[in-house]
Design a protein around this motif. Structure first.
Motif, mmCIF file in Angstrom:
data_model
loop_
_atom_site.group_PDB
_atom_site.id
_atom_site.type_symbol
_atom_site.label_atom_id
_atom_site.label_comp_id
_atom_site.label_asym_id
_atom_site.label_seq_id
_atom_site.Cartn_x
_atom_site.Cartn_y
_atom_site.Cartn_z
ATOM 1 N N LEU A 266 0.842 -1.206 0.000
ATOM 2 C CA LEU A 266 0.000 0.000 0.000
ATOM 3 C C LEU A 266 0.878 1.258 0.000
ATOM 4 O O LEU A 266 0.631 2.202 -0.756
ATOM 5 C CB LEU A 266 -0.933 0.015 1.214
ATOM 6 C CG LEU A 266 -1.805 1.268 1.326
ATOM 7 C CD1 LEU A 266 -2.831 1.323 0.210
ATOM 8 C CD2 LEU A 266 -2.499 1.347 2.678
ATOM 9 N N GLU A 267 1.901 1.230 0.829
ATOM 10 C CA GLU A 267 2.819 2.374 0.914
ATOM 11 C C GLU A 267 3.445 2.653 -0.461
ATOM 12 O O GLU A 267 3.503 3.799 -0.919
ATOM 13 C CB GLU A 267 3.907 2.085 1.947
ATOM 14 C CG GLU A 267 4.785 3.293 2.220
ATOM 15 C CD GLU A 267 5.831 3.033 3.305
ATOM 16 O OE1 GLU A 267 5.839 1.933 3.889
ATOM 17 O OE2 GLU A 267 6.643 3.933 3.545
ATOM 18 N N ARG B 66 1.259 1.837 10.916
ATOM 19 C CA ARG B 66 2.490 2.578 10.651
ATOM 20 C C ARG B 66 2.469 3.145 9.223
ATOM 21 O O ARG B 66 2.834 4.286 9.000
ATOM 22 C CB ARG B 66 3.706 1.672 10.858
ATOM 23 C CG ARG B 66 5.032 2.418 10.769
ATOM 24 C CD ARG B 66 6.213 1.528 11.116
ATOM 25 N NE ARG B 66 6.233 1.167 12.528
ATOM 26 C CZ ARG B 66 6.042 -0.053 13.019
ATOM 27 N NH1 ARG B 66 5.811 -1.059 12.207
ATOM 28 N NH2 ARG B 66 6.069 -0.278 14.307
ATOM 29 N N VAL B 67 2.004 2.335 8.272
ATOM 30 C CA VAL B 67 1.941 2.789 6.876
ATOM 31 C C VAL B 67 0.923 3.936 6.726
ATOM 32 O O VAL B 67 1.191 4.926 6.044
ATOM 33 C CB VAL B 67 1.607 1.611 5.930
ATOM 34 C CG1 VAL B 67 1.188 2.104 4.560
ATOM 35 C CG2 VAL B 67 2.821 0.699 5.807
ATOM 36 N N VAL B 68 -0.214 3.820 7.394
ATOM 37 C CA VAL B 68 -1.224 4.890 7.352
ATOM 38 C C VAL B 68 -0.608 6.197 7.877
ATOM 39 O O VAL B 68 -0.770 7.269 7.288
ATOM 40 C CB VAL B 68 -2.477 4.493 8.184
ATOM 41 C CG1 VAL B 68 -3.432 5.669 8.329
ATOM 42 C CG2 VAL B 68 -3.183 3.302 7.535
ATOM 43 N N LEU B 69 0.142 6.079 8.962
ATOM 44 C CA LEU B 69 0.783 7.253 9.557
ATOM 45 C C LEU B 69 1.861 7.841 8.638
ATOM 46 O O LEU B 69 1.964 9.065 8.484
ATOM 47 C CB LEU B 69 1.389 6.870 10.906
ATOM 48 C CG LEU B 69 1.961 8.010 11.743
ATOM 49 C CD1 LEU B 69 0.869 8.972 12.179
ATOM 50 C CD2 LEU B 69 2.673 7.463 12.985
ATOM 51 N N ILE C 107 -10.169 8.884 5.746
ATOM 52 C CA ILE C 107 -10.415 7.461 5.978
ATOM 53 C C ILE C 107 -11.925 7.249 6.032
ATOM 54 O O ILE C 107 -12.632 8.046 6.647
ATOM 55 C CB ILE C 107 -9.827 7.045 7.353
ATOM 56 C CG1 ILE C 107 -8.357 7.449 7.477
ATOM 57 C CG2 ILE C 107 -10.073 5.576 7.657
ATOM 58 C CD1 ILE C 107 -7.375 6.567 6.834
ATOM 59 N N SER C 108 -12.404 6.182 5.409
ATOM 60 C CA SER C 108 -13.844 5.913 5.520
ATOM 61 C C SER C 108 -14.132 4.441 5.786
ATOM 62 O O SER C 108 -13.279 3.578 5.596
ATOM 63 C CB SER C 108 -14.565 6.356 4.240
ATOM 64 O OG SER C 108 -14.411 5.392 3.223
ATOM 65 N N LEU D 30 -6.614 11.335 12.781
ATOM 66 C CA LEU D 30 -6.911 11.369 11.350
ATOM 67 C C LEU D 30 -8.356 11.796 11.113
ATOM 68 O O LEU D 30 -9.175 11.777 12.026
ATOM 69 C CB LEU D 30 -6.678 9.976 10.742
ATOM 70 C CG LEU D 30 -5.265 9.407 10.923
ATOM 71 C CD1 LEU D 30 -5.238 7.930 10.601
ATOM 72 C CD2 LEU D 30 -4.265 10.158 10.058
ATOM 73 N N GLN D 31 -8.636 12.173 9.848
ATOM 74 C CA GLN D 31 -10.010 12.549 9.503
ATOM 75 C C GLN D 31 -10.745 11.293 9.058
ATOM 76 O O GLN D 31 -10.396 10.681 8.044
ATOM 77 C CB GLN D 31 -9.992 13.574 8.374
ATOM 78 C CG GLN D 31 -9.459 14.917 8.829
ATOM 79 C CD GLN D 31 -9.226 15.815 7.637
ATOM 80 O OE1 GLN D 31 -8.180 15.776 7.013
ATOM 81 N NE2 GLN D 31 -10.223 16.611 7.309
ATOM 82 N N ILE D 32 -11.790 10.967 9.810
ATOM 83 C CA ILE D 32 -12.488 9.707 9.578
ATOM 84 C C ILE D 32 -13.973 9.946 9.300
ATOM 85 O O ILE D 32 -14.620 10.721 10.012
ATOM 86 C CB ILE D 32 -12.278 8.773 10.790
ATOM 87 C CG1 ILE D 32 -10.782 8.414 10.822
ATOM 88 C CG2 ILE D 32 -13.127 7.511 10.683
ATOM 89 C CD1 ILE D 32 -10.324 7.694 12.009
ATOM 90 N N TYR D 33 -14.489 9.316 8.271
ATOM 91 C CA TYR D 33 -15.892 9.489 7.864
ATOM 92 C C TYR D 33 -16.565 8.135 7.768
ATOM 93 O O TYR D 33 -15.931 7.117 7.512
ATOM 94 C CB TYR D 33 -15.949 10.218 6.510
ATOM 95 C CG TYR D 33 -15.380 11.606 6.618
ATOM 96 C CD1 TYR D 33 -16.166 12.676 7.032
ATOM 97 C CD2 TYR D 33 -14.020 11.830 6.399
ATOM 98 C CE1 TYR D 33 -15.630 13.936 7.201
ATOM 99 C CE2 TYR D 33 -13.470 13.091 6.564
ATOM 100 C CZ TYR D 33 -14.280 14.139 6.959
ATOM 101 O OH TYR D 33 -13.753 15.394 7.139
ATOM 102 N N GLU D 34 -17.885 8.177 7.986
ATOM 103 C CA GLU D 34 -18.677 6.945 7.951
ATOM 104 C C GLU D 34 -18.645 6.296 6.570
ATOM 105 O O GLU D 34 -18.542 5.085 6.458
ATOM 106 C CB GLU D 34 -20.135 7.245 8.325
ATOM 107 C CG GLU D 34 -20.377 7.487 9.806
ATOM 108 C CD GLU D 34 -20.145 6.238 10.653
ATOM 109 O OE1 GLU D 34 -20.583 5.151 10.245
ATOM 110 O OE2 GLU D 34 -19.499 6.370 11.715
ATOM 111 N N THR D 35 -18.784 7.127 5.543
ATOM 112 C CA THR D 35 -18.846 6.573 4.190
ATOM 113 C C THR D 35 -17.857 7.289 3.261
ATOM 114 O O THR D 35 -17.411 8.395 3.546
ATOM 115 C CB THR D 35 -20.259 6.743 3.583
ATOM 116 O OG1 THR D 35 -20.511 8.153 3.425
ATOM 117 C CG2 THR D 35 -21.340 6.131 4.442
#
Lengths: 110, 135
Positions: free
Chosen positions: A28-29, A59-62, A77-78, A97-102
């Protein structure tokens, strides 16, 4: 882990399926780094079909979030659910992080 | 008790994890519990793979069983350098993106998800025993 990438008008949408662990997370990275090098800076990562994320995945997300900050990029992120959501919560990533339902809601923020 | 032994290399990570999760499943543990066991097991295995043997080759042995208290036990053994994960540092859970590092989560996951963790150093072996209570 399966990584499906769709390039929209506002953002690159990355849908993850399967398991993100120490073996699979580097892929992914690598893929996102490729897009950043091409000049993309807005990403929505859809976790709907991700069953498992370990600290190697976090760690990769960060790393991606850190890389996007100086270029004024965004990574939203959803669709967090189940154990993956739990791991985000207990690691303090939900406040980081910014996280959303959809995915739709995330794209509206772009 | 069932047992698996593999070289401490990342190419065996999935096989070792599947051994643990298949046994937890066989003993009737829920998918949620199994994933929690996997999270901790991956941390421990990656620690061994990355640090225990430095540049030398070495093995990882895993023993799994269910005890009389309906706890699933995963015993992870290596013969690498002395390392007590329980003495590790606490993770950073509050800094912002610039400051944050993903370290120490292994220990944190252990405390969150395991009902008991024991470490022993015996005859040149690190023996980590993880116990999870059945729902």
């Amino acid at each position: 882990m399966e990584i499906v990438i769709g390039k929209g008008e506002k953002a690159v949408v990355v849908s993850l399926k399967g398991r993100m662990d120490a073996v699979t997370a580097p892929e992914l990275e690598k893929q996102i780094n490729g897009f950043i090098k091409e000049g993309e800076s807005c990403f929505v990562i859809n976790f709907e079909n991700l069953e498992y994320i370990s600290s190697a995945g976090l760690r990769v997300v960060l790393v991606i979030a850190k890389k996007l900050k100086p270029v004024n990029g965004q990574m939203l992120i959803s669709n967090l659910k189940g154990v993956v959501k739990e791991v985000f919560e207990i690691s303090g990533f939900t406040s980081l992080l910014q996280i959303y339902e959809t995915e739709e809601e995330a794209l509206k923020q772009m | 008790m069932v047992k698996i032994t593999k070289q401490a290399k990342i190419e065996y990570l999935h096989e070792l994890m599947e051994f643990v999760s298949n046994n937890a499943l066989r003993h009737g543990f829920s998918q949620k519990k199994i994933k929690e066991i996997e999270l901790v097991t991956e941390e421990v295995l990656m620690n061994i793979i990355s640090y225990a043997y430095e540049n030398d080759a070495g093995d990882i042995e895993i023993n799994c069983w269910k005890d009389n208290d309906k706890r699933f036990i995963t015993e992870i053994v290596d013969t690498g350098k002395h390392f007590d994960v329980l003495s590790g540092k606490e993770p950073d859970l509050i800094s912002d993106i610039d400051e944050r590092e993903v370290g120490g989560l292994g220990l944190f996951f252990m405390k969150q998800f395991m009902d008991d963790v024991q470490y022993q150093r015996e005859e040149g072996k690190n023996i980590l025993t993880l116990a999870v209570q059945q729902d």
